[in-house]
Enzyme design. Sequence first.
Site, PDB file in Angstrom:
ATOM      1  N   ASP A   1      -9.561  20.802 -12.679  1.00 16.19           N
ATOM      2  CA  ASP A   1      -9.476  19.948 -13.867  1.00 16.19           C
ATOM      3  C   ASP A   1     -10.545  18.864 -13.952  1.00 16.19           C
ATOM      4  OD1 ASP A   1      -8.767  18.241 -11.859  1.00 16.19           O
ATOM      5  OD2 ASP A   1      -6.694  17.973 -12.483  1.00 16.19           O
TER       6      ASP A   1
ATOM      7  N   HIS B   1     -11.761   5.575  -1.530  1.00 18.05           N
ATOM      8  CA  HIS B   1     -12.651   6.393  -2.378  1.00 18.05           C
ATOM      9  C   HIS B   1     -13.914   5.587  -2.717  1.00 18.05           C
ATOM     10  CE1 HIS B   1     -13.990   8.670  -5.906  1.00 18.05           C
ATOM     11  NE2 HIS B   1     -13.104   9.616  -5.621  1.00 18.05           N
TER      12      HIS B   1
ATOM     13  N   GLU C   1      -8.159  14.595 -16.889  1.00 15.90           N
ATOM     14  CA  GLU C   1      -7.965  15.901 -16.226  1.00 15.90           C
ATOM     15  C   GLU C   1      -7.090  16.870 -17.020  1.00 15.90           C
ATOM     16  OE1 GLU C   1      -7.819  12.963 -14.662  1.00 15.90           O
ATOM     17  OE2 GLU C   1      -9.386  13.077 -13.135  1.00 15.90           O
TER      18      GLU C   1
ATOM     19  N   GLU D   1      -6.802  27.718  -9.919  1.00 17.85           N
ATOM     20  CA  GLU D   1      -5.815  26.643 -10.088  1.00 17.85           C
ATOM     21  C   GLU D   1      -5.568  26.396 -11.584  1.00 17.85           C
ATOM     22  OE1 GLU D   1      -6.034  22.233  -9.367  1.00 17.85           O
ATOM     23  OE2 GLU D   1      -5.316  22.787  -7.394  1.00 17.85           O
TER      24      GLU D   1
ATOM     25  N   ARG E   1      -8.578   7.454 -12.649  1.00 12.74           N
ATOM     26  CA  ARG E   1      -9.194   6.617 -13.687  1.00 12.74           C
ATOM     27  C   ARG E   1      -8.164   5.797 -14.469  1.00 12.74           C
ATOM     28  NH1 ARG E   1     -13.870   9.587 -13.382  1.00 12.74           N
ATOM     29  NH2 ARG E   1     -15.667   8.648 -14.400  1.00 12.74           N
TER      30      ARG E   1
ATOM     31  N   HIS F   1      -7.414   6.998  -6.525  1.00  7.11           N
ATOM     32  CA  HIS F   1      -8.689   7.009  -7.250  1.00  7.11           C
ATOM     33  C   HIS F   1      -8.578   7.263  -8.756  1.00  7.11           C
ATOM     34  CE1 HIS F   1      -8.785  11.350  -7.989  1.00  7.11           C
ATOM     35  NE2 HIS F   1      -8.194  11.466  -6.837  1.00  7.11           N
TER      36      HIS F   1
HETATM   37  C1  UD1 Z   1     -13.460  12.836  -9.922  1.00  2.00           C
HETATM   38  C2  UD1 Z   1     -12.712  13.689 -10.956  1.00  2.00           C
HETATM   39  C3  UD1 Z   1     -11.217  13.671 -10.647  1.00  2.00           C
HETATM   40  C4  UD1 Z   1     -10.950  14.074  -9.206  1.00  2.00           C
HETATM   41  C5  UD1 Z   1     -11.765  13.196  -8.274  1.00  2.00           C
HETATM   42  C6  UD1 Z   1     -11.577  13.617  -6.852  1.00  2.00           C
HETATM   43  C7  UD1 Z   1     -13.497  13.748 -13.284  1.00  2.00           C
HETATM   44  C8  UD1 Z   1     -13.566  13.050 -14.558  1.00  2.00           C
HETATM   45  N1  UD1 Z   1     -12.897  13.088 -12.287  1.00  2.00           N
HETATM   46  O1  UD1 Z   1     -13.039  11.496 -10.085  1.00  2.00           O
HETATM   47  O2  UD1 Z   1     -10.558  14.576 -11.510  1.00  2.00           O
HETATM   48  O3  UD1 Z   1      -9.576  13.935  -8.953  1.00  2.00           O
HETATM   49  O4  UD1 Z   1     -13.159  13.294  -8.622  1.00  2.00           O
HETATM   50  O5  UD1 Z   1     -11.992  12.642  -5.942  1.00  2.00           O
HETATM   51  O6  UD1 Z   1     -13.982  14.849 -13.158  1.00  2.00           O
HETATM   52  N2  UD1 Z   1     -18.979   8.152  -5.712  1.00  2.00           N
HETATM   53  C9  UD1 Z   1     -19.925   8.033  -4.723  1.00  2.00           C
HETATM   54  N3  UD1 Z   1     -20.090   9.075  -3.836  1.00  2.00           N
HETATM   55  C10 UD1 Z   1     -19.339  10.190  -3.878  1.00  2.00           C
HETATM   56  C11 UD1 Z   1     -18.354  10.303  -4.885  1.00  2.00           C
HETATM   57  C12 UD1 Z   1     -18.191   9.284  -5.805  1.00  2.00           C
HETATM   58  O7  UD1 Z   1     -20.620   7.035  -4.634  1.00  2.00           O
HETATM   59  O8  UD1 Z   1     -19.524  11.083  -3.049  1.00  2.00           O
HETATM   60  C13 UD1 Z   1     -18.813   7.048  -6.709  1.00  2.00           C
HETATM   61  C14 UD1 Z   1     -20.009   7.000  -7.679  1.00  2.00           C
HETATM   62  O9  UD1 Z   1     -20.250   5.651  -8.011  1.00  2.00           O
HETATM   63  C15 UD1 Z   1     -19.466   7.760  -8.889  1.00  2.00           C
HETATM   64  C16 UD1 Z   1     -18.028   7.302  -8.876  1.00  2.00           C
HETATM   65  O10 UD1 Z   1     -17.655   7.285  -7.502  1.00  2.00           O
HETATM   66  O11 UD1 Z   1     -20.157   7.419 -10.079  1.00  2.00           O
HETATM   67  C17 UD1 Z   1     -17.074   8.126  -9.673  1.00  2.00           C
HETATM   68  O12 UD1 Z   1     -17.165   9.514  -9.427  1.00  2.00           O
HETATM   69  P1  UD1 Z   1     -16.549  10.518 -10.532  1.00  2.00           P
HETATM   70  O13 UD1 Z   1     -16.711  11.912 -10.068  1.00  2.00           O
HETATM   71  O14 UD1 Z   1     -17.058  10.166 -11.880  1.00  2.00           O
HETATM   72  O15 UD1 Z   1     -15.015  10.116 -10.581  1.00  2.00           O
HETATM   73  P2  UD1 Z   1     -13.857  10.268  -9.532  1.00  2.00           P
HETATM   74  O16 UD1 Z   1     -12.961   9.113  -9.733  1.00  2.00           O
HETATM   75  O17 UD1 Z   1     -14.414  10.532  -8.198  1.00  2.00           O
HETATM   76  N1  UDP Z   2      -9.318  14.110   1.561  1.00  2.00           N
HETATM   77  C1  UDP Z   2     -10.336  14.070   2.516  1.00  2.00           C
HETATM   78  N2  UDP Z   2     -10.723  12.851   2.997  1.00  2.00           N
HETATM   79  C2  UDP Z   2     -10.161  11.686   2.594  1.00  2.00           C
HETATM   80  C3  UDP Z   2      -9.151  11.737   1.596  1.00  2.00           C
HETATM   81  C4  UDP Z   2      -8.761  12.961   1.097  1.00  2.00           C
HETATM   82  O1  UDP Z   2     -10.873  15.113   2.921  1.00  2.00           O
HETATM   83  O2  UDP Z   2     -10.550  10.620   3.078  1.00  2.00           O
HETATM   84  C5  UDP Z   2      -8.930  15.438   1.000  1.00  2.00           C
HETATM   85  C6  UDP Z   2      -7.451  15.719   0.908  1.00  2.00           C
HETATM   86  O3  UDP Z   2      -6.964  16.335   2.089  1.00  2.00           O
HETATM   87  C7  UDP Z   2      -7.355  16.647  -0.295  1.00  2.00           C
HETATM   88  C8  UDP Z   2      -8.503  16.193  -1.182  1.00  2.00           C
HETATM   89  O4  UDP Z   2      -9.382  15.444  -0.346  1.00  2.00           O
HETATM   90  O5  UDP Z   2      -7.587  17.988   0.061  1.00  2.00           O
HETATM   91  C9  UDP Z   2      -8.006  15.334  -2.319  1.00  2.00           C
HETATM   92  O6  UDP Z   2      -9.070  14.745  -2.971  1.00  2.00           O
HETATM   93  P1  UDP Z   2      -8.884  13.597  -4.063  1.00  2.00           P
HETATM   94  O7  UDP Z   2      -7.622  12.871  -3.791  1.00  2.00           O
HETATM   95  O8  UDP Z   2     -10.152  12.832  -4.092  1.00  2.00           O
HETATM   96  O9  UDP Z   2      -8.815  14.406  -5.424  1.00  2.00           O
HETATM   97  P2  UDP Z   2      -7.641  15.083  -6.261  1.00  2.00           P
HETATM   98  O10 UDP Z   2      -6.954  16.057  -5.370  1.00  2.00           O
HETATM   99  O11 UDP Z   2      -6.743  13.992  -6.755  1.00  2.00           O
HETATM  100  O12 UDP Z   2      -8.339  15.744  -7.392  1.00  2.00           O
END
Ligand code: UD1
Ligand code: UDP
Length: 402
Positions: A97, A273, A139, A125, A242, A240
């Site tokens: 998603d 996160h 999502e 999924e 939004r 994490h």
């Molecule tokens: C995204 C997904 C969410 C998912 C989540 C898993 C969308 C809109 N959101 O949300 O569905 O549950 O990932 O974690 O698709 N950042 C870093 N390094 C990283 C990752 C993130 O610095 O490796 C920071 C950056 O500033 C980035 C921000 O996090 O711009 C947000 O990342 P983004 O993918 O937009 O949103 P998530 O909240 O991670």
């Molecule tokens: N996870 C990880 N390291 C962490 C926190 C979570 O590897 O420090 C794994 C967790 O086991 C799960 C996945 O990341 O498989 C979940 O990711 P996240 O919560 O970012 O995204 P969501 O599942 O909500 O989309």
Amino acid sequence: MKKVLIVFGTRPEAIKMAPVVKAFQNESSTFDTKVCVTAQHREMLDQVLELFEIKPDFDLDIMKSGQDLYDITSRILLNIRDVLIEFEPDIVLVHGDTTTTMATSLASFYHINSSGSRVLVGHVEAGLRTHNIYSPWPEEANRQITGILANYHFAPTDISKNNLLQEGKDKNSIIVTGNTVIDALYLALNKIKNSKELEDRIVKRLKTKLQKNAFKQSENAYQNSQFSIINSKFILVTGHRRENFGEGFLNICEALKEIALENSDIDIIYPVHLNPNVQKPVYELLSEVKNIHLIEPLQYEEFIYLMDKSYFIITDSGGVQEEAPSLGKPVLVMRDTTERPEALKAGTVKLVGTDINKIVKYSQLLLNNKEEYELMSKAHNPYGDGKAAQKIKDFLKLKVEN
Ligand code: UD1
Ligand code: UDP
């Protein structure tokens, strides 16, 4: 030979697609498989790629700090066009998603190969629904849009299959596979349980991370960090979403602080996160609480190890809600709705939203009421048997051979 492009961009997609990548790569007589990462996440994605030894064939490298939904969508749409033109896949596999999923499905729908054939989209999924496009946001909408554009739907459970049937999807395009997150979980657990050397390495890495952070916090916290991961009673936290930014996260932090102060004998471990909207409130409000350990996001094996050793989990994560029941860990979910009702029905997951009172009340209940704890900590596997990736590959093999 059919060309398959597997696309993902964030940490959870990478974890859940890793078993799928392996299954398709092992079937090289039927499928020419390539991996494209959008790198919507960077460090958190790379941690998973390294662990599962996946070398992407294409890397769009789109992440920007503090990116918004327009940034992610437009950068993926424009960048993936070149990949589709170069590789000309027959099938594109996306997961779940995220905005990577939605934008990739849309790009694949737009693309027509030079032979005139369309690109078929397989959605791993598929069929999870809250039926409220604002929760989780964005999502739920991403998932529904992908469902409209997909030709094949890999539903993790019967409930998700029924959601798709109710939307009028062709029953021959849907198969219940279980969730590939369980494939990944079993893979990691087996590795850890069968290798004392790996377990020792994980514990050592975790200790270093906890101590490094505690040292940054204060001398008190440093002393406290000497606790043994194996013998301590601790709560594991992640967050994490939004829709929780702003007030939601302030409430979450307030609740965690209250729990920590009321229970000096327990620890809270929180891998934070990397999103700045999460880092800022969490580090500002919780850094000085001596029994709260804020650490960087953990490598998947380390996180699974901690989940397995935790007393219970507080999270707003989708993936964690799916993994915890297999480990028999109670989960308090900081969301108002969930598209994963299976564990909720079984009673091992409870929705507490971002209401301070609710988070504290149910945490106290789990900490102090043995009966309530036992009820919520029954191990069960509503999300699959660890063979989902194989089922996805077998289903598509049958389709392309007929
Ligand atoms: C995204 C997904 C969410 C998912 C989540 C898993 C969308 C809109 N959101 O949300 O569905 O549950 O990932 O974690 O698709 N950042 C870093 N390094 C990283 C990752 C993130 O610095 O490796 C920071 C950056 O500033 C980035 C921000 O996090 O711009 C947000 O990342 P983004 O993918 O937009 O949103 P998530 O909240 O991670
Ligand atoms: N996870 C990880 N390291 C962490 C926190 C979570 O590897 O420090 C794994 C967790 O086991 C799960 C996945 O990341 O498989 C979940 O990711 P996240 O919560 O970012 O995204 P969501 O599942 O909500 O989309």
